[in-house]
Design a protein around this motif. Structure first.
Motif, short mmCIF file in Angstrom:
data_model
loop_
_atom_site.label_atom_id
_atom_site.label_comp_id
_atom_site.label_asym_id
_atom_site.label_seq_id
_atom_site.Cartn_x
_atom_site.Cartn_y
_atom_site.Cartn_z
N SER A 117 0.83 -1.21 0.00
CA SER A 117 0.00 0.00 0.00
C SER A 117 0.86 1.26 0.00
CB SER A 117 -0.93 0.01 1.22
OG SER A 117 -1.84 -1.06 1.17
N THR A 120 2.35 1.69 -3.42
CA THR A 120 1.36 2.15 -4.37
C THR A 120 1.16 3.67 -4.25
OG1 THR A 120 0.22 0.02 -4.27
CG2 THR A 120 -1.01 1.87 -5.17
N GLU A 121 1.09 4.16 -3.01
CA GLU A 121 0.96 5.60 -2.79
C GLU A 121 2.17 6.35 -3.33
OE1 GLU A 121 0.35 6.26 1.34
OE2 GLU A 121 -1.40 4.94 1.46
N GLN A 125 2.58 9.20 -6.18
CA GLN A 125 3.08 10.52 -5.77
C GLN A 125 4.25 10.97 -6.64
OE1 GLN A 125 3.99 10.78 -1.61
NE2 GLN A 125 4.99 12.77 -1.79
N ARG A 175 8.30 4.46 5.50
CA ARG A 175 7.92 5.06 4.22
C ARG A 175 9.16 5.42 3.40
NH1 ARG A 175 3.15 7.08 2.39
NH2 ARG A 175 3.25 8.68 0.75
#
Length: 312
Positions: A117, A120-121, A125, A175
């Motif tokens: 997830s 994917t973000e 971006q 992240r």
């Protein structure tokens, strides 16, 4: 070697030493996989080489700080060490083997669960797109370690000494780790993994379904329809990515769950067999013996005896 290249090499070498020292300190009294206060992060230490050991592979980043390991998925062999990391993209059975380790120079490393997830973000971006030419899909891939890649891992480990900062800082560092993955030499492969509609995605959905319905009768045609594939394509890519057919994978899930029920909840063999979906206890016993090398009763006895010796 240029001054810049020399500086990068020195930084990488220093980070590798820092990681090894930190993991060695945290695992000094253990030779097992150790969960940490950071969700999804575990550490490992082995003091001797091993034979291939069966394991359940989860979508993860595996980093070795000292020694060497390899993962075996069917006929595929993925070897990695302090200069190379492993990415696994699916839940499936495999075998893990320690290649280089000794009490003086143990095999040390960490495992961080892969978060598709987040990738994917990030992909959206920074406007990354999957390559037009599709490479052969596999369930694991080896990447090259760099100083930029190691730095957030080291900061993540340091957070273990600041428990009050973990809740706020760990998600930010994780992240960044996923961002670094998308900047690494295996980025094209990762982009394929996270692209909706790829064969890897469909097989991942099939595996999720099997895990949720392992004790139910399986019709491959229904599973193929569920993930929008033909039966032949499902069988082909499932075996390619997991080294098993869907039916073999379901059997593997059933037998491992039955083993857990017998060891942890004291189920009798027949009771465990019926619970996980077998209609015949004798068939269950035969297939259990083929997978684990002993009858259900004998295997459970051996495990309990081994656990008693370890405690004493």
């Amino acid at each position: 070697m240029s001054i810049e290249a020399h500086s990068n090499t020195a930084t990488l070498s220093s980070l590798q030493r820092y990681l090894a020292t930190d993991i060695e300190r945290r695992t000094r009294d253990h030779e097992v996989d150790i969960s940490t206060a950071i969700k999804g992060l575990s550490l490992f230490r082995r003091n001797t080489p091993t034979e291939p050991c069966p394991c359940l592979v989860e979508p993860s980043i595996v980093l070795v700080a000292g020694g060497a390991k390899q993962l075996l998925v069917g006929d595929q062999v993925y070897a990695y060490n302090a200069d190379h990391f492993l990415i696994t993209s699916l839940n499936h059975p495999a075998s893990s083997q320690i290649l280089q380790a000794s009490p003086e120079h143990p095999c040390l490393g960490l495992v961080l669960k892969l978060n598709v997830s987040i990738m994917t973000e990030l992909m959206a971006q920074i406007q990354l797109h999957p390559p037009r030419e599709r490479e052969p899909e596999e369930s694991a891939v080896i990447g090259s370690v760099s100083s930029g890649f190691l730095q957030p891992f080291y900061r993540l480990l340091c957070l273990l000494d600041e428990p009050n900062a973990i809740e706020v800082m760990a998600p930010l560092i994780e992240r960044e780790i996923h961002f670094r993955l998308l900047q690494s030499d295996i980025a094209p492969r990762l982009l394929q993994i996270i692209t909706a509609g790829s064969q890897s995605q469909r097989i991942s959905r099939a595996i999720d379904w099997l895990k949720a319905h392992y004790n139910e009768p399986l019709r491959v045609e229904d599973l193929a329809a569920h993930v929008q594939m033909s039966s032949s394509s499902l069988h082909h890519y499932f075996r390619k990515l997991t080294a098993k057919s869907p039916l073999q994978y379901q059997k593997w899930l059933r037998l491992n769950e039955a083993k857990r029920l017998m060891v942890n909840q004291n189920y009798e063999a027949a009771q465990a067999a019926y619970t996980v979906g077998y209609e015949s206890p004798s068939q269950f016993s035969r297939e259990y013996s083929r997978l684990f090398g002993a009858s259900p009763k004998r295997d459970v006895q051996n495990m309990r005896q081994s656990a008693t010796k370890t405690v004493s």
